[in-house]
Design a protein around this motif. Structure first.
Motif, mmCIF file in Angstrom:
data_model
loop_
_atom_site.group_PDB
_atom_site.id
_atom_site.type_symbol
_atom_site.label_atom_id
_atom_site.label_comp_id
_atom_site.label_asym_id
_atom_site.label_seq_id
_atom_site.Cartn_x
_atom_site.Cartn_y
_atom_site.Cartn_z
ATOM 1 N N SER A 1 6.999 73.479 21.709
ATOM 2 C CA SER A 1 5.815 73.295 22.555
ATOM 3 C C SER A 1 4.529 73.399 21.727
ATOM 4 C CB SER A 1 5.801 74.342 23.670
ATOM 5 O OG SER A 1 5.709 75.633 23.106
ATOM 6 N N LYS A 2 4.630 73.956 20.520
ATOM 7 C CA LYS A 2 3.433 74.137 19.691
ATOM 8 C C LYS A 2 3.233 73.057 18.636
ATOM 9 C CE LYS A 2 3.791 79.153 20.139
ATOM 10 N NZ LYS A 2 4.254 80.372 19.468
ATOM 11 N N ILE A 3 4.347 72.595 18.038
ATOM 12 C CA ILE A 3 4.233 71.613 16.947
ATOM 13 C C ILE A 3 5.326 70.554 17.068
ATOM 14 C CG2 ILE A 3 3.099 72.970 15.134
ATOM 15 C CD1 ILE A 3 5.944 73.732 14.123
ATOM 16 N N GLN A 4 5.032 69.403 16.432
ATOM 17 C CA GLN A 4 6.033 68.331 16.422
ATOM 18 C C GLN A 4 6.949 68.462 15.208
ATOM 19 O OE1 GLN A 4 3.377 64.819 17.474
ATOM 20 N NE2 GLN A 4 5.437 63.924 17.662
ATOM 21 N N PHE A 5 8.248 68.388 15.461
ATOM 22 C CA PHE A 5 9.262 68.497 14.414
ATOM 23 C C PHE A 5 9.796 67.126 14.018
ATOM 24 C CE2 PHE A 5 11.051 72.903 14.312
ATOM 25 C CZ PHE A 5 10.232 73.483 15.266
ATOM 26 N N ALA A 6 10.363 67.074 12.807
ATOM 27 C CA ALA A 6 11.333 66.027 12.481
ATOM 28 C C ALA A 6 12.432 66.697 11.658
ATOM 29 C CB ALA A 6 10.694 64.896 11.696
ATOM 30 N N VAL A 7 13.636 66.154 11.748
ATOM 31 C CA VAL A 7 14.777 66.779 11.077
ATOM 32 C C VAL A 7 15.559 65.743 10.288
ATOM 33 C CG1 VAL A 7 16.969 67.986 11.446
ATOM 34 C CG2 VAL A 7 14.976 68.583 12.852
ATOM 35 N N ILE A 8 15.933 66.121 9.073
ATOM 36 C CA ILE A 8 16.895 65.319 8.297
ATOM 37 C C ILE A 8 18.132 66.183 8.101
ATOM 38 C CG2 ILE A 8 17.370 64.232 6.061
ATOM 39 C CD1 ILE A 8 14.371 63.593 5.861
ATOM 40 N N GLU A 9 19.268 65.686 8.571
ATOM 41 C CA GLU A 9 20.530 66.426 8.477
ATOM 42 C C GLU A 9 21.374 65.873 7.337
ATOM 43 O OE1 GLU A 9 21.827 68.965 9.830
ATOM 44 O OE2 GLU A 9 20.407 69.361 11.448
ATOM 45 N N GLY A 10 21.824 66.748 6.457
ATOM 46 C CA GLY A 10 22.743 66.336 5.397
ATOM 47 C C GLY A 10 24.117 66.905 5.643
ATOM 48 N N ASP A 11 25.130 66.041 5.635
ATOM 49 C CA ASP A 11 26.508 66.510 5.777
ATOM 50 C C ASP A 11 27.436 65.680 4.903
ATOM 51 O OD1 ASP A 11 27.006 68.715 7.818
ATOM 52 O OD2 ASP A 11 25.569 67.449 8.883
ATOM 53 N N VAL A 12 28.509 66.310 4.462
ATOM 54 C CA VAL A 12 29.531 65.612 3.683
ATOM 55 C C VAL A 12 30.209 64.560 4.570
ATOM 56 C CG1 VAL A 12 31.722 65.881 2.478
ATOM 57 C CG2 VAL A 12 29.924 67.590 2.164
ATOM 58 N N GLN A 13 30.497 64.949 5.801
ATOM 59 C CA GLN A 13 31.061 64.050 6.796
ATOM 60 C C GLN A 13 30.557 64.463 8.176
ATOM 61 O OE1 GLN A 13 32.515 61.309 6.642
ATOM 62 N NE2 GLN A 13 33.279 61.244 4.538
ATOM 63 N N THR A 14 30.682 63.575 9.134
ATOM 64 C CA THR A 14 30.341 63.783 10.555
ATOM 65 C C THR A 14 28.822 63.814 10.812
ATOM 66 O OG1 THR A 14 30.132 66.221 10.758
ATOM 67 C CG2 THR A 14 32.373 65.302 10.801
ATOM 68 N N ASN A 15 28.477 63.569 12.072
ATOM 69 C CA ASN A 15 27.070 63.666 12.483
ATOM 70 C C ASN A 15 26.921 64.748 13.542
ATOM 71 O OD1 ASN A 15 28.377 62.429 14.549
ATOM 72 N ND2 ASN A 15 26.812 60.879 14.937
ATOM 73 N N PHE A 16 27.806 65.754 13.482
ATOM 74 C CA PHE A 16 27.790 66.835 14.486
ATOM 75 C C PHE A 16 26.433 67.537 14.537
ATOM 76 C CE2 PHE A 16 32.612 67.683 13.732
ATOM 77 C CZ PHE A 16 32.911 66.485 14.357
ATOM 78 N N ASP A 17 25.849 67.783 13.358
ATOM 79 C CA ASP A 17 24.605 68.551 13.321
ATOM 80 C C ASP A 17 23.456 67.755 13.920
ATOM 81 O OD1 ASP A 17 26.063 70.555 12.219
ATOM 82 O OD2 ASP A 17 25.289 70.327 10.185
ATOM 83 N N ALA A 18 23.423 66.453 13.617
ATOM 84 C CA ALA A 18 22.384 65.604 14.202
ATOM 85 C C ALA A 18 22.518 65.569 15.722
ATOM 86 C CB ALA A 18 22.461 64.193 13.620
ATOM 87 N N GLU A 19 23.765 65.535 16.201
ATOM 88 C CA GLU A 19 23.994 65.527 17.652
ATOM 89 C C GLU A 19 23.458 66.805 18.293
ATOM 90 O OE1 GLU A 19 25.118 63.091 19.624
ATOM 91 O OE2 GLU A 19 25.183 61.765 17.878
ATOM 92 N N ARG A 20 23.661 67.922 17.601
ATOM 93 C CA ARG A 20 23.175 69.203 18.122
ATOM 94 C C ARG A 20 21.644 69.207 18.223
ATOM 95 N NH1 ARG A 20 26.238 73.856 14.704
ATOM 96 N NH2 ARG A 20 24.709 75.173 15.750
#
Lengths: 216, 216
Positions: B56-75
């Motif tokens: 609610s205070k700031i705008q985020f962006a995220v880059i997820e690094g994984d060996v396999q899967t996109n589970f973290d991005a989904e989260r």
């Protein structure tokens, strides 16, 4: 400049030395495992428990791999087991050459079980054959049930999965049924043990598997 | 064939791209952290808690690094935050080129806080500058208090240490005082937070640090 070619050459050279190690161990009737995991999954604790259980039955030798420090070798030494510490100085995995040099410092005659404890890293050690009979991957329940899917190569290249720290299951967000299903999805041939080095649960089953593999 | 020279060239090229990223982020007034740890230390959980606290205070962006899967991005996606998943396909760390390409897919305007979640590996990502302002190393109490000494490079190259899963302290063999002393022995400048993503403890202190670094 062709990095990929060099990388392949490095791996070919590694496999050549690994084969020499494998032959040497075979001639000596030494069963060898390469224990791999993330940092802090409990590789050394499992090793300590295994030595306590089996040292009256078979002779051990241990090769410890660490990025820095000889803490793990010190932990093993107190059991009066021959142990060689490899410090990789930043290196992220053991390779066959390092293991071959360490092995030259051990009197192999009579040694029935060689444990190579790799650097704590669930990624890089997966690609390096150290001449072991089996890779044994340790995953602690605290790391979560999705890790076999996220780091598949280690689970593909291992014969055994030890799910460690099962005593912590009530306190962590880990479904052990799903963890095992995920692991078997990646490698249906995995032999799975569930252990706790705190309570001693599952150590007997794991040690029975070791004893089944000892070469008379 | 000179592997060391090639490795140096790879790192030089990486640092060159990292500098481009750093300049781009600076011009855009985006504060960036590179979160590093072993698999399962809680990087994604900390990120989720941080987004919940600060979105609610700031705008985020995220880059997820994984060996396999996109589970973290989904989260992360469920928080309606722009997220790009990098799958390294076996690669043991993110490099600046991968991050630069990911960054090209994000509309940076207005983004105040970029979180790069690295591959779970306490060794290899230590050597790679991704153009971040700070590396933040996460260590969970279940991994043991000796890890800063055993994997020093990551602690030397980080500005912040988050000791996570402090709710598990009663159940694990980890002396948090010693853990912190060990970390400060390796890097006396480390800023240390103690968190639990289960109870929420310490998240506020960590988020306050983030907010102090946001560029107006």
């Amino acid at each position: 400049m062709d990095i990929i070619t060099i990388e392949r050459k490095v791996l070919e050279k590694n496999d050549e030395i690994a084969l020499q190690i494998r032959n040497k161990l075979k001639i000596n009737k030494t069963f060898a495992v390469n224990i791999v995991s993330s940092p802090g999954s409990g590789k050394t604790s499992i090793l300590e428990r295994t030595i306590e259980s089996l040292k009256s039955k078979i002779q051990f030798a241990v090769i410890e791999g660490d990025v820095q420090t000889n803490f793990d070798a010190e932990r093993v030494k107190k059991y009066n087991v021959p142990v060689v510490q490899i410090v990789t100085n930043g290196g992220c995995h053991l390779d066959a050459k390092l293991v071959k040099d360490a092995l030259d410092k051990i009197k192999l005659k009579g040694i029935k079980f060689l444990v190579i404890e790799n650097v704590g890293n669930l990624v890089c050690p997966a690609g390096y054959d150290l001449g072991e009979d089996h890779k044994v991957v340790v995953l602690s329940t605290t790391e979560g049930d999705d890790k076999p899917l996220k780091y598949p190569k280690m689970f593909i290249n291992s014969s055994v999965l030890i799910v460690n720290k099962i005593d912590l299951l009530p306190y962590v967000n880990c479904n052990i049924k799903e963890l095992k299903e995920n692991a078997l999805k990646i490698n249906p041939n995995l032999i799975i043990f569930e252990t706790s080095c705190t309570t001693g649960d599952g150590i007997e089953e794991w040690c029975n598997w070791v004893m089944m593999n000892i070469i008379e």
